[in-house]
Design a protein around this motif. Structure first.
Motif, PDB file in Angstrom:
ATOM      1  N   GLY A  67     -78.534  17.484  22.528  1.00  0.00           N
ATOM      2  CA  GLY A  67     -77.585  17.926  21.159  1.00  0.00           C
ATOM      3  C   GLY A  67     -77.290  16.674  21.515  1.00  0.00           C
ATOM      4  N   GLN A  68     -76.255  15.928  20.597  1.00  0.00           N
ATOM      5  CA  GLN A  68     -75.906  14.673  20.873  1.00  0.00           C
ATOM      6  C   GLN A  68     -74.928  14.303  22.382  1.00  0.00           C
ATOM      7  N   LEU A  69     -74.840  14.481  22.737  1.00  0.00           N
ATOM      8  CA  LEU A  69     -74.396  14.579  24.190  1.00  0.00           C
ATOM      9  C   LEU A  69     -74.981  14.096  25.702  1.00  0.00           C
ATOM     10  N   SER A  89     -81.760  20.583  29.967  1.00  0.00           N
ATOM     11  CA  SER A  89     -82.429  22.015  29.774  1.00  0.00           C
ATOM     12  C   SER A  89     -81.803  22.238  28.373  1.00  0.00           C
ATOM     13  N   ASP A  90     -82.718  22.727  27.239  1.00  0.00           N
ATOM     14  CA  ASP A  90     -82.374  23.463  26.168  1.00  0.00           C
ATOM     15  C   ASP A  90     -83.409  24.242  25.711  1.00  0.00           C
ATOM     16  N   ILE A  91     -83.092  24.669  24.913  1.00  0.00           N
ATOM     17  CA  ILE A  91     -84.103  25.828  24.260  1.00  0.00           C
ATOM     18  C   ILE A  91     -84.976  25.178  22.678  1.00  0.00           C
ATOM     19  N   ARG A  92     -84.349  24.042  22.829  1.00  0.00           N
ATOM     20  CA  ARG A  92     -85.905  23.298  21.624  1.00  0.00           C
ATOM     21  C   ARG A  92     -86.594  22.469  22.828  1.00  0.00           C
ATOM     22  N   LYS A  93     -87.734  22.144  22.132  1.00  0.00           N
ATOM     23  CA  LYS A  93     -88.601  21.060  22.995  1.00  0.00           C
ATOM     24  C   LYS A  93     -88.086  19.909  22.572  1.00  0.00           C
ATOM     25  N   ILE A 196     -64.112  30.054  14.858  1.00  0.00           N
ATOM     26  CA  ILE A 196     -65.213  31.322  16.286  1.00  0.00           C
ATOM     27  C   ILE A 196     -65.667  30.199  17.206  1.00  0.00           C
ATOM     28  N   TYR A 197     -65.380  28.214  16.711  1.00  0.00           N
ATOM     29  CA  TYR A 197     -65.462  27.732  18.211  1.00  0.00           C
ATOM     30  C   TYR A 197     -64.351  27.429  18.689  1.00  0.00           C
ATOM     31  N   GLY A 198     -63.434  27.208  17.802  1.00  0.00           N
ATOM     32  CA  GLY A 198     -61.960  27.309  18.593  1.00  0.00           C
ATOM     33  C   GLY A 198     -61.776  28.275  19.851  1.00  0.00           C
ATOM     34  N   GLY A 226     -63.309  14.088  18.352  1.00  0.00           N
ATOM     35  CA  GLY A 226     -64.719  14.202  17.835  1.00  0.00           C
ATOM     36  C   GLY A 226     -66.046  12.639  17.991  1.00  0.00           C
ATOM     37  N   ILE A 227     -66.554  12.812  19.605  1.00  0.00           N
ATOM     38  CA  ILE A 227     -67.300  11.915  19.409  1.00  0.00           C
ATOM     39  C   ILE A 227     -68.431  11.151  18.923  1.00  0.00           C
ATOM     40  N   ILE A 228     -68.029   9.454  19.206  1.00  0.00           N
ATOM     41  CA  ILE A 228     -68.789   9.019  18.141  1.00  0.00           C
ATOM     42  C   ILE A 228     -70.287   8.682  18.371  1.00  0.00           C
TER      43      ILE A 228
HETATM   44  N1  LIG Z   1     -69.954  16.192  19.441  1.00  0.00           N
HETATM   45  C1  LIG Z   1     -68.231  15.816  19.831  1.00  0.00           C
HETATM   46  O1  LIG Z   1     -68.206  15.419  18.863  1.00  0.00           O
HETATM   47  C2  LIG Z   1     -67.880  16.955  20.574  1.00  0.00           C
HETATM   48  C3  LIG Z   1     -68.928  18.399  21.622  1.00  0.00           C
HETATM   49  N2  LIG Z   1     -68.022  18.650  22.387  1.00  0.00           N
HETATM   50  C4  LIG Z   1     -68.382  19.489  23.641  1.00  0.00           C
HETATM   51  O2  LIG Z   1     -70.072  18.882  23.984  1.00  0.00           O
HETATM   52  C5  LIG Z   1     -71.073  20.171  24.198  1.00  0.00           C
HETATM   53  C6  LIG Z   1     -72.207  19.270  23.406  1.00  0.00           C
HETATM   54  O3  LIG Z   1     -71.456  18.911  22.935  1.00  0.00           O
HETATM   55  P1  LIG Z   1     -72.964  18.283  21.971  1.00  0.00           P
HETATM   56  O4  LIG Z   1     -73.852  17.722  22.399  1.00  0.00           O
HETATM   57  O5  LIG Z   1     -72.465  17.624  20.679  1.00  0.00           O
HETATM   58  O6  LIG Z   1     -73.318  19.779  20.637  1.00  0.00           O
HETATM   59  P2  LIG Z   1     -74.858  19.791  20.127  1.00  0.00           P
HETATM   60  O7  LIG Z   1     -74.854  20.801  19.235  1.00  0.00           O
HETATM   61  O8  LIG Z   1     -75.437  18.805  19.879  1.00  0.00           O
HETATM   62  O9  LIG Z   1     -76.306  20.466  21.034  1.00  0.00           O
HETATM   63  C7  LIG Z   1     -75.600  21.492  21.687  1.00  0.00           C
HETATM   64  C8  LIG Z   1     -77.697  21.456  22.379  1.00  0.00           C
HETATM   65  O10 LIG Z   1     -77.173  23.731  22.473  1.00  0.00           O
HETATM   66  C9  LIG Z   1     -78.339  23.721  22.740  1.00  0.00           C
HETATM   67  N3  LIG Z   1     -78.148  25.471  22.053  1.00  0.00           N
HETATM   68  C10 LIG Z   1     -77.798  26.096  21.326  1.00  0.00           C
HETATM   69  N4  LIG Z   1     -78.233  27.507  22.022  1.00  0.00           N
HETATM   70  C11 LIG Z   1     -78.319  27.565  22.890  1.00  0.00           C
HETATM   71  C12 LIG Z   1     -78.799  28.820  23.682  1.00  0.00           C
HETATM   72  N5  LIG Z   1     -78.430  29.552  23.790  1.00  0.00           N
HETATM   73  N6  LIG Z   1     -79.275  28.046  25.268  1.00  0.00           N
HETATM   74  C13 LIG Z   1     -79.234  27.115  25.317  1.00  0.00           C
HETATM   75  N7  LIG Z   1     -79.029  26.066  24.355  1.00  0.00           N
HETATM   76  C14 LIG Z   1     -78.861  26.231  23.525  1.00  0.00           C
HETATM   77  C15 LIG Z   1     -78.770  23.642  21.515  1.00  0.00           C
HETATM   78  O11 LIG Z   1     -80.354  23.590  21.084  1.00  0.00           O
HETATM   79  C16 LIG Z   1     -78.470  21.748  20.910  1.00  0.00           C
HETATM   80  O12 LIG Z   1     -79.430  21.268  20.810  1.00  0.00           O
HETATM   81  C17 LIG Z   1     -70.724  20.936  23.161  1.00  0.00           C
HETATM   82  O13 LIG Z   1     -69.909  22.132  24.314  1.00  0.00           O
HETATM   83  C18 LIG Z   1     -68.890  20.732  22.743  1.00  0.00           C
HETATM   84  O14 LIG Z   1     -68.613  21.802  22.045  1.00  0.00           O
HETATM   85  C19 LIG Z   1     -66.665  18.638  22.770  1.00  0.00           C
HETATM   86  C20 LIG Z   1     -66.589  17.938  21.397  1.00  0.00           C
HETATM   87  C21 LIG Z   1     -66.331  16.936  21.012  1.00  0.00           C
END
Ligand SMILES: NC(=O)C1=CN([C@@H]2O[C@H](COP(=O)(O)OP(=O)(O)OC[C@H]3O[C@@H](n4cnc5c(N)ncnc54)[C@H](O)[C@@H]3O)[C@@H](O)[C@H]2O)C=CC1
Ligand SMILES: CC(=O)[C@H](N)C(=O)O
Length: 375
Positions: A67-69, A89-93, A196-198, A226-228
Motif C-alpha cells: 500500500g501507500q506506506l 507481504s500482501d495479497i497483491r502482485k 467502520i475504519y475508526g 493523514g500521510i502524504i
Molecule cells: N496512509 C495513511 O494516511 C494512513 C495510514 N494508516 C494506517 O497505516 C496502515 C497502512 O496504510 P496504507 O499503506 O496507507 O494502506 P493502503 O490501503 O495503501 O494499503 C493496505 C494494503 O493492505 C492490503 N490488504 C488488504 N486486504 C488484505 C488481506 N486480506 N491480507 C493482506 N493484505 C491485505 C492491500 O492489498 C493493500 O496493499 C493501515 O493500517 C492504515 O490504517 C493510518 C493513518 C493514516
C-alpha cells in the motif's frame, strides 16, 4: 478491477466460512502449546516480550506491504537491519522493482495457518501490521472492512502473542469521532468514531493493549495523521486529496478537491511517519508510559495547502466538488493532534512542516514527470 475482485473473494471466503473466528480458534488450540485462548487466569499469563536480543537484527514481516506506506517502510528497515531481514507481504502482485528490492511473500491475513507458517519458517521477531481498508473504501464495503480490519487483526494478535513477537499496529486520527475534543485531540479522551475504519482501529488499540496487559504482548501503536507521499498512492482514504493535488498540479495545472476549503485535518510527510514507526519499535520498553500514542507534524485546510502550492505554481486552478461521504468523515475527525506524550516519552519530533512538505513533493513529482517526458 482485479484488486477489488480479489479482496471481495477473500472477504466472502472469510465471511462465509462456517464460524470463521472459531476455525482460527480451533487451529490455535490444537497446535500451539500457548495460546491466548487457552490461558484461563491472569497468573498464567506466559507470553513474554520477544526473546530478541538487542544486539541481533530483528527479522521483520510487514503485512499489507504494497500500500501507500509498506514499500517505504521496508526500504528504511532494510537499510538498518539488512535486506533479507525484512519481508514484505500482501495479497497483491508486487511491481517488478518491489519484487527485486528484497524478499516478498504472499500473505492473506485472513489465513491464520499461512500466517503462522510464514512467522515460523522465517523466524520472524517483529511484525508490522499494515493490512487494512481505509476510511472511504471501508464505508463502501463494510463487510470487507470488518473482515480485514477486525478478523485479520485477531489473527495477527494471536500469532504475535504465541510467537513472542514485537507487534506494531498503526491507528489513525480516524479512531476519534464527533464527540472527541477536536482541537486539539489528546491521547486519552472519548473515542466514538462513526466509520467502520475508526471502529476497527479503536478495537485494535484496545485489543493490543489488552493482550499487552494480559499476556505480555509487546504491542506498540501510533495514531498516524493523514500521510502524504510522492512515490506511492493512497489506498482510498479521506486525506487522499492532499496527495492528489501535487500530481494534478504538476501534470495538468488543475485540481478538483473533494473536501471543503476550510476542512482542517492533521497531516504528516511519509518520511516523518516511517521514522516515527522505526523509533517506537526501537524504543526501550521502559520509556513507553503508554502503548498507543498520537503523533503529529502539521495541520492544514485544503485552502491553506492550495495557497502554499500556488507559491511555487501560481497558475494552479482549483475547484471544489464535495464528496459528502468524505466530508462527513473529515468533519468528525481531529483538526489538531496533541502528541505531547510521544514527544516527552520517546523524544518524537517531526522534521517536515507545510512549506518543506510542499517543496519536497513538488521537487519529487516534478523531476519524475520531466524524466517521463524525456523518455
Ligand atoms: N496512509 C495513511 O494516511 C494512513 C495510514 N494508516 C494506517 O497505516 C496502515 C497502512 O496504510 P496504507 O499503506 O496507507 O494502506 P493502503 O490501503 O495503501 O494499503 C493496505 C494494503 O493492505 C492490503 N490488504 C488488504 N486486504 C488484505 C488481506 N486480506 N491480507 C493482506 N493484505 C491485505 C492491500 O492489498 C493493500 O496493499 C493501515 O493500517 C492504515 O490504517 C493510518 C493513518 C493514516
Ligand atoms: C487518516 C487515515 O487514516 C487515512 N489516510 C484515511 O484518510 O482514511
Amino acid at each position: 478491477m482485479p484488486v477489488v475482485r480479489a479482496l471481495t473473494k477473500v472477504a466472502k471466503k472469510a465471511l462465509l466460512a462456517p464460524g470463521c473466528g472459531c476455525q482460527v480458534s480451533a487451529v490455535a488450540v490444537r497446535h500451539v502449546s500457548f495460546s491466548p485462548r487457552q490461558v484461563s487466569n491472569a497468573s498464567d499469563a506466559s507470553f513474554h516480550s520477544v526473546s530478541f536480543s538487542e544486539t541481533d537484527h530483528p527479522k521483520v514481516l510487514i503485512t499489507g506491504g504494497l500500500g501507500q506506506l509498506g514499500v517505504g517502510l521496508a526500504k528504511l528497515l532494510r537499510k538498518r537491519y539488512g535486506k533479507n531481514n525484512v519481508i514484505l507481504s500482501d495479497i497483491r502482485k508486487p511491481p517488478t522493482h518491489v519484487f527485486h528490492s528484497g524478499p516478498f511473500i504472499y500473505s492473506d491475513i485472513l489465513d491464520y495457518k499461512n500466517l503462522r507458517e510464514i512467522v515460523v519458517n522465517n523466524r520472524i521477531t517483529w511484525l508490522v501490521h499494515y493490512s487494512a481498508l481505509l476510511s472511504a473504501v471501508g464505508e463502501a464495503n463494510v463487510a470487507l472492512a470488518r473482515a480485514v480490519n477486525i478478523t485479520g487483526l485477531h489473527n495477527i494478535l494471536d500469532i504475535a502473542a504465541e510467537h513472542g513477537l514485537r507487534l506494531f499496529v498503526p491507528s489513525t486520527i480516524g479512531a476519534f469521532g464527533p464527540t472527541s475534543p477536536r482541537n486539539p485531540t489528546p491521547d486519552l479522551c472519548v473515542q466514538r468514531p462513526r466509520t467502520i475504519y475508526g471502529v476497527s482501529k479503536v478495537h485494535a488499540e484496545l485489543m493490543g493493549e489488552y493482550y499487552h496487559h494480559r499476556y505480555g504482548l509487546d504491542f506498540r501503536c501510533l495514531r498516524y495523521p493523514g500521510i502524504i507521499s510522492a512515490d506511492s498512492q493512497p489506498g482510498g482514504g479521506t486525506t487522499d486529496y492532499a496527495v492528489q493535488i501535487f500530481h494534478d498540479a504538476v501534470k495538468t495545472g488543475k485540481f478538483e478537491c473533494n473536501l471543503k476549503p476550510d476542512t482542517r485535518l492533521p497531516m504528516m510527510y511519509i518520511d516523518d511517519c516511517l521514522r516515527a514507526t522505526l523509533e517506537i519499535m526501537e524504543a526501550p520498553a521502559e520509556t513507553l508510559s503508554m502503548r498507543t500514542y498520537n503523533i503529529n507534524a502539521m495541520s492544514f485546510t485544503p485552502d491553506e495547502l492550495v495557497q502554499e502550492v500556488q507559491k511555487q505554481l501560481p497558475d494552479l486552478q482549483v475547484t471544489y466538488k464535495i464528496d459528502p461521504v468524505r466530508q462527513a468523515i473529515a468533519d468528525s475527525w481531529p483538526m489538531n493532534f496533541d502528541d505531547s506524550n510521544a514527544r516527552n516519552d520517546w523524544s518524537w519530533k517531526h522534521d517536515y512542516d507545510l512549506p518543506e512538505l510542499v517543496q519536497t513533493m513538488l521537487n519529487f513529482i516534478g523531476s519524475e514527470s520531466q524524466f517521463a517526458q524525456a523518455n
